[in-house]
Design an enzyme around this catalytic site. Structure first.
Site, PDB file in Angstrom:
ATOM      1  N   GLU A 177      -6.967   5.737 -10.412  1.00  0.00           N
ATOM      2  CA  GLU A 177      -6.945   6.728  -9.321  1.00  0.00           C
ATOM      3  C   GLU A 177      -5.516   6.913  -8.810  1.00  0.00           C
ATOM      4  OE1 GLU A 177      -7.398   6.679  -4.687  1.00  0.00           O
ATOM      5  OE2 GLU A 177      -9.046   5.608  -5.666  1.00  0.00           O
ATOM      6  N   HIS A 207      -9.684   1.853  -9.838  1.00  0.00           N
ATOM      7  CA  HIS A 207      -8.864   2.113  -8.661  1.00  0.00           C
ATOM      8  C   HIS A 207      -7.399   2.323  -9.041  1.00  0.00           C
ATOM      9  CE1 HIS A 207      -6.362   0.630  -5.217  1.00  0.00           C
ATOM     10  NE2 HIS A 207      -7.068   1.578  -4.624  1.00  0.00           N
ATOM     11  N   GLU A 234      -1.487  -3.000  -1.289  1.00  0.00           N
ATOM     12  CA  GLU A 234      -2.727  -2.519  -0.656  1.00  0.00           C
ATOM     13  C   GLU A 234      -3.739  -3.651  -0.570  1.00  0.00           C
ATOM     14  OE1 GLU A 234      -6.347   0.677  -1.540  1.00  0.00           O
ATOM     15  OE2 GLU A 234      -4.419   0.928  -2.568  1.00  0.00           O
TER      16      GLU A 234
END
Length: 470
Positions: free
Chosen positions: A94, A91, A171
């Site tokens: 990404e 992640h 996040e």
């Protein structure tokens, strides 16, 4: 944007008109005309596929309903491939892939797509990482040029690592740490599989491990996972095959081939880390029940059993008319009740039962009703009518996949990236129609009766309890 798999379409089928699941014979064709074909008798998308010399697999699903194309690049590497002690690597990478590439400045890819009225984004699941753009059809060369440059030579600049780490941590705080249900789900998965099993680690990563990820970790992940032979490029929409082939050769054939580190996922543990958990949180107003069991998938264990488990999940907890809806919702014990199972997974899957408790109902009463419904199913088995109804409703969901071009690339790319054949995506309604009553009963006994499982409750109450990932 959520990761759309075939399961998403199947779940959406529950909202279709009741006529799709009504018993009885199908409507007869007018005299002199052949009977209509069932959904799935022909390929759903009519996709074509080929492979470049560098190993990149290309899939094209033409649809000329609107002058739009979607361009998806899937890598067969998700959170399940995170290195031990570095959960969240896939992640985090990404995020860093948006920091520019050899010929594209940081932020220029997204800006160029936006200027053309398009959209771009990316997502990481447990099985794949994918980057995608939706643009007017004539802009396909633009996004191919930009994405292929990112594929071949991302910068992953060291000076942006710490600022982006802060973004990832924020996040996590927003989506998980501040959400008691997300926190509970994270702890529940770790209790079932183990906090360091690939299936038990959160996709975004444990906070301590996100803080430990280095640039070398990200570069190593890229070099061994982001290789042409480990990727699937999917184009869907208003694009002609000859032109797509020319563009793919122009932009992607030059991406250097690299050695791929294959998936090496551990088998399920012989027993759960915790067979039962109970968590309380002051922000919770409605208690939640959850039970999950380890289960086979289309890539691990008995694939025929996987298809039967999809039918089982629907007849047991697939909305109005299902056994759990009758036993829990209609009986006034739960506000919601359902089952979740996704056969399209790289490695073992899980079969989950969930319910939201109604106010004033004791938790033990709802759990007893769940146990009773499961026990009745295991003792008596499903009826032929239940299986037929579920298969009708599930295969009706195939209609939804043909509405627009958004589902096609995600379903095709997601399945091919975990090693499933194209034919399995194109004809999945046929696979479901071949499931028998006996197979559903056998799958229920194997998973609900014998597989390791964890039961959990999230209840209103005291301060949240936190657990270390160690």
């Amino acid at each position: 944007m959520p990761f759309v798999t075939r399961r998403t379409a199947l779940r959406s089928a529950a909202a279709l008109p009741a006529v799709l699941s009504a018993p009885g014979q199908p409507l007869a064709a007018p005299a002199g005309q052949p009977a209509p074909e069932r959904v799935g008798d022909k390929p759903l998308f009519g996709a074509v596929t080929w492979t470049l010399e560098n190993g990149l697999r290309v899939v094209l699903a033409e649809s000329r309903r609107v002058p739009v194309v979607t361009h998806y690049l899937f890598y067969a590497a998700g959170a399940g491939e995170d290195p031990q002690g570095r959960s969240g690597t896939a992640h985090f990478l990404e995020h860093m892939m948006f920091k520019g590439s050899r010929n594209v400045a940081p932020g220029a890819l997204s800006l160029a797509v936006a200027r053309e009225g398009g959209q771009d984004n990316a997502f990481t699941s447990r099985d794949v990482t994918a980057y995608h753009q939706h643009v007017e059809a004539s802009r396909l060369p633009l996004v191919m040029r930009l994405e292929s440059d990112r594929f071949a030579a991302p910068l992953i600049p060291a000076e942006t690592l710490e600022p982006e780490r802060a973004v990832v941590l924020e996040e996590r705080r927003l989506r998980t740490d501040s959400n008691p249900r997300a926190l509970f789900w994270e702890e529940f998965e770790a209790a079932l599989w183990g906090p360091q099993h690939w299936h038990g680690r959160p996709i975004i990563g444990w906070e301590e491990e996100i803080r430990a990820i280095t640039r070398d970790d990200l570069v190593n992940f890229y070099e061994h996972r982001y290789a042409p032979a480990n990727a699937v490029l999917v184009i869907a929409g208003d694009a002609r095959e000859d032109e797509v082939r020319r563009l793919v050769d122009q932009f992607y054939a030059g991406v250097p081939a690299r050695t791929v580190r294959p998936r090496d996922r551990a088998a399920p543990p012989p027993a759960t880390t915790e067979s039962r958990i109970e968590r309380r949180h002051p922000a919770v107003r409605e208690a939640s029940f959850m039970r999950a069991a380890m289960a086979p998938s289309l890539t691990w264990g008995d694939a025929k059993q996987a298809w039967a488990l999809e039918v089982l999940a629907h007849l047991l907890g697939g909305g109005i008319g299902s056994r759990l809806h009758k036993a829990l919702v209609e009986a006034g014990l739960a506000a919601t009740a359902g089952c979740s199972y996704d056969s399209e997974a790289a490695g073992a899957a899980s079969f989950t039962i969930s319910a939201t408790l109604r106010a004033e109902v004791p938790p033990e009463r709802l759990e007893a009703a769940v146990n009773d419904a499961v026990e009745r199913l295991l003792q008596d088995g499903p009826t032929e009518a239940e299986c037929a109804r579920s298969i009708r409703q599930l295969t009706a969901g195939a209609v939804l996949t043909l509405d627009g071009i958004g589902a096609a690339p995600r379903m095709l790319g997601g399945a091919l990236a975990i090693g499933l054949p194209l034919e399995m995506v194109e004809f999945w309604p046929r696979y479901l129609r071949e499931v028998t009553q006996a197979q559903v009963a056998e799958a229920a006994r194997a998973v609900l009766g014998h597989a390791p499982s964890t039961t959990g409750w999230l209840l209103p109450g005291d301060a949240p309890q936190r657990r270390s990932p160690a």
